[in-house]
Design an enzyme around this catalytic site. Structure first.
Site, mmCIF file in Angstrom:
data_model
loop_
_atom_site.group_PDB
_atom_site.id
_atom_site.type_symbol
_atom_site.label_atom_id
_atom_site.label_comp_id
_atom_site.label_asym_id
_atom_site.label_seq_id
_atom_site.Cartn_x
_atom_site.Cartn_y
_atom_site.Cartn_z
ATOM 1 N N TYR A 146 20.663 113.283 1.376
ATOM 2 C CA TYR A 146 21.908 113.847 0.851
ATOM 3 C C TYR A 146 21.705 115.335 0.588
ATOM 4 C CZ TYR A 146 26.005 114.057 -2.343
ATOM 5 O OH TYR A 146 27.194 114.349 -2.960
ATOM 6 N N LYS A 173 23.824 112.266 4.670
ATOM 7 C CA LYS A 173 25.059 112.482 3.931
ATOM 8 C C LYS A 173 25.260 113.982 3.865
ATOM 9 C CE LYS A 173 27.355 111.268 -0.437
ATOM 10 N NZ LYS A 173 27.154 110.585 -1.748
#
Length: 319
Positions: A146, A173
């Site tokens: 992420y 992500k």
């Protein structure tokens, strides 16, 4: 790990963690199970979603290590294989990250979500060692990387290339600063064959196109309007990009504009607006733990009006 990549496609849904309205604000297990059951019973199963337990909107930053594991355990148990589960594993400590990764494997989570340690300005090499430690600690668990550039080290293209050699790193992500260098588009177009790209920039109508190749999407709406997320994925699969853009502008943007307004004028955090929207369709009420302040009374009418305007089903009346 191709099966893990495929599992991750669809809506990426961060489940808020509900707390008791008591001074100690303990995790409300019964309410959490209701949240999970609502999502699954509304159609967000393996064909359409992955559920994230204990992410940012799940108040990971205010929970103890034991509470984080408890939340993940409850979500995995309640889902009972109906939908893939990711466990939030963000932390400032590599040693704790290793414990979280091993716990995720033991609990039966499919993925862990990892972002750069915050607080200190860590280098790329620090971050790279951190990710490799998590991957080695739980080789059967899929790693979702992420890019939280707003709190810590921004992922460079070169670093993503190096990390791509890790077999169980399956998801990216992805959010990036919006500049003329088009970092978001650059990474999506180059790495969508290697990773499942989760669009965290709300560019769904563009990122879902074959030239960019995102196949998963961070969708807060699912927590209170699961059918919206199901329709989104159906439109992605149909290649109906104009309809995806319309959905974001007409039904998505009012939610996010209200969120930004609250951030700028009242309190900060994540998940508090999801929780209020969930309360307004009849799900159990909960605030986020402080220092995020309670918005349930101050912003209830405004939130209800927003939900009514965009056509959220199951909306209950104000009392």
């Amino acid at each position: 790990m191709d099966d893990k990549k495929k599992k991750l496609q669809g809506c990426y849904v961060t489940i808020p963690t509900p707390f008791d309205d008591t001074p100690d604000m303990a995790v409300n297990e019964a309410a959490l199970r209701r949240y999970v059951r609502f999502l699954i019973d509304s159609g967000l199963t393996a064909d359409y979603a992955t559920l994230l337990a204990g992410g940012a909107a799940g108040d990971f930053s205010t929970m103890t290590f034991e509470e984080r594991l408890f939340v993940a355990e409850v979500v995995v148990d309640e889902a009972d294989g109906a939908v893939p589960i990711a466990m939030g594993a963000q932390t400032t400590s590599t040693l704790e990250l290793i414990r979280l990764a091993k716990a995720a494997n033991r609990l039966g989570a499919d993925f862990i979500q990892v972002s750069c340690p915050f607080y200190f300005a860590h280098t790329e090499a620090d971050f790279e060692d951190y990710v490799r430690a998590a991957a080695a600690a739980a080789p059967d668990v899929g790693i979702i990387l992420y890019n939280t550039f707003w709190t810590s080290q921004n992922l460079s293209f070169a670093m993503i290339e190096r990390l791509a050699e890790i077999p169980n790193l399956v998801g990216l992500k992805w959010a990036a600063p919006r500049t003329d260098a088009m970092e978001f588009e650059d990474v999506c177009s180059h790495f969508s064959d290697r990773f499942t790209i989760i669009d965290n920039n709300l560019l769904f109508g563009m990122s879902a196109m074959p030239s960019l190749g995102a196949t998963a999407f961070e969708v807060h709406h699912c927590n209170f309007w699961p059918e919206w997320g199901i329709k989104l994925i159906d439109e992605v699969r149909a290649g109906n990009y104009p309809e995806i853009a319309r959905m974001l502008v007409e039904e998505g943007m009012p939610f996010y504009k209200l969120w930004v307004e609250i951030e700028q004028t009242y309190t900060s955090g994540d998940g508090y607006l999801d929780k209020l929207c969930m309360e307004l369709i009849g799900l159990p009420s909960s605030r986020c733990r402080p220092p995020t302040r309670d918005i349930r009374q101050t912003h209830k009418e405004q939130t209800h009006a927003m939900m009514n305007k965009i056509g959220v089903p199951r909306l209950i009346g104000l009392t």
